[in-house]
Design an enzyme around this catalytic site. Structure first.
Site, mmCIF file in Angstrom:
data_model
loop_
_atom_site.group_PDB
_atom_site.id
_atom_site.type_symbol
_atom_site.label_atom_id
_atom_site.label_comp_id
_atom_site.label_asym_id
_atom_site.label_seq_id
_atom_site.Cartn_x
_atom_site.Cartn_y
_atom_site.Cartn_z
ATOM 1 N N HIS A 119 1.389 0.173 -13.189
ATOM 2 C CA HIS A 119 2.117 -1.065 -13.470
ATOM 3 C C HIS A 119 3.613 -0.754 -13.563
ATOM 4 C CE1 HIS A 119 2.779 -5.087 -14.974
ATOM 5 N NE2 HIS A 119 3.530 -4.572 -15.927
ATOM 6 N N GLY A 166 0.782 -1.234 0.000
ATOM 7 C CA GLY A 166 0.000 0.000 0.000
ATOM 8 C C GLY A 166 0.813 1.283 0.000
HETATM 9 C C1 GRF Z 1 3.643 -1.351 -7.437
HETATM 10 O O1 GRF Z 1 4.926 -1.609 -7.953
HETATM 11 C C2 GRF Z 1 2.641 -1.245 -8.543
HETATM 12 O O2 GRF Z 1 3.170 -0.703 -9.718
HETATM 13 C C3 GRF Z 1 2.252 -2.669 -8.773
HETATM 14 O O3 GRF Z 1 2.232 -3.257 -7.499
HETATM 15 C C4 GRF Z 1 3.100 -2.521 -6.630
HETATM 16 C C5 GRF Z 1 2.284 -2.091 -5.466
HETATM 17 O O4 GRF Z 1 3.062 -1.483 -4.489
HETATM 18 N N1 GRF Z 1 1.021 -2.790 -9.495
HETATM 19 P P1 GRF Z 1 2.383 -0.831 -3.198
HETATM 20 O O5 GRF Z 1 1.480 -1.899 -2.597
HETATM 21 O O6 GRF Z 1 1.604 0.364 -3.660
HETATM 22 O O7 GRF Z 1 3.526 -0.477 -2.305
#
Ligand code: GRF
Length: 194
Positions: free
Chosen positions: A114, A20
């Site tokens: 992504h 998160g």
């Molecule tokens: C991020 O790298 C995002 O691009 C991908 O999943 C990860 C989530 O990270 N879809 P977080 O949970 O927001 O720290």
């Protein structure tokens, strides 16, 4: 669809499954004086997702949705979205694919971040695959969500150079910092078109 007339903020829901950090960052941006959006709901498909703690800390309504039955899960989510008058969904590390029906039902107002330069490296382990292929750049992309994995129209993208001494961890952390700059920018771009 509610519009951002005068003081009326756009209600956003954030979907997570993990740490998160993007959620935390979007909460921070939503609290800024001229923010156009309010995070009115956080959805997680993982009961122990660390990111849920940010929702709790900042008193944001949050729901854990059990995905053992996919159709039921999506139905429940749609009910919550309606109940909380959500206008836009931001996926932030949400590890489930949304069905065509769900996306249509929500009028295609769903975006995702992504960690690759889409259309390259859809799916998982993006930075590792980019390093293995000796790419010069990795990066991140914010895009509209379609029912095909990591495939909708691109909103914004940031290239991040892969350095000689990068390990997976170093590169992932560096890109994540760029994600935290890119996602609010892309969100504001989308909101100004709503
Ligand atoms: C991020 O790298 C995002 O691009 C991908 O999943 C990860 C989530 O990270 N879809 P977080 O949970 O927001 O720290």
């Amino acid at each position: 669809m509610q519009r951002s007339i005068g003081f009326k903020k756009i209600n956003v829901a954030i979907f997570i499954s993990g740490d998160g950090s993007n959620l935390k960052n979007l909460i921070y941006h939503s609290h800024k004086k001229n923010s156009k959006f309010k995070i009115a709901l956080v959805i997680s498909n993982v009961q122990k997702a660390k990111g849920l703690n940010y929702a709790i800390k900042f008193k944001i309504k949050n729901k854990i949705v059990n995905y053992s039955n996919f159709k039921d899960a999506e139905k429940k989510i749609l009910i919550e979205l309606k109940k909380n008058k959500i206008n836009l969904i931001c996926l932030a590390g949400f590890m489930k694919i949304l069905s065509k029906k769900f996306i249509k039902n929500f009028n295609h107002n769903i975006i995702n971040i992504h960690p690759s330069l889409l259309p390259k490296y859809k799916g998982l382990n993006t930075h590792q695959r980019a390093m293995d292929d000796k790419e010069k750049y990795s990066g991140c992309t914010v895009h509209y969500v379609s029912s095909k994995l990591d495939s909708g129209k691109i909103i914004l993208q940031k290239k991040v150079k892969i350095l000689k001494n990068d390990t997976l961890k170093i590169l992932s952390n560096r890109v994540l910092k760029h994600e935290h700059l890119l996602y609010p920018k892309a969100l504001n771009k989308v909101l100004s078109n709503l």
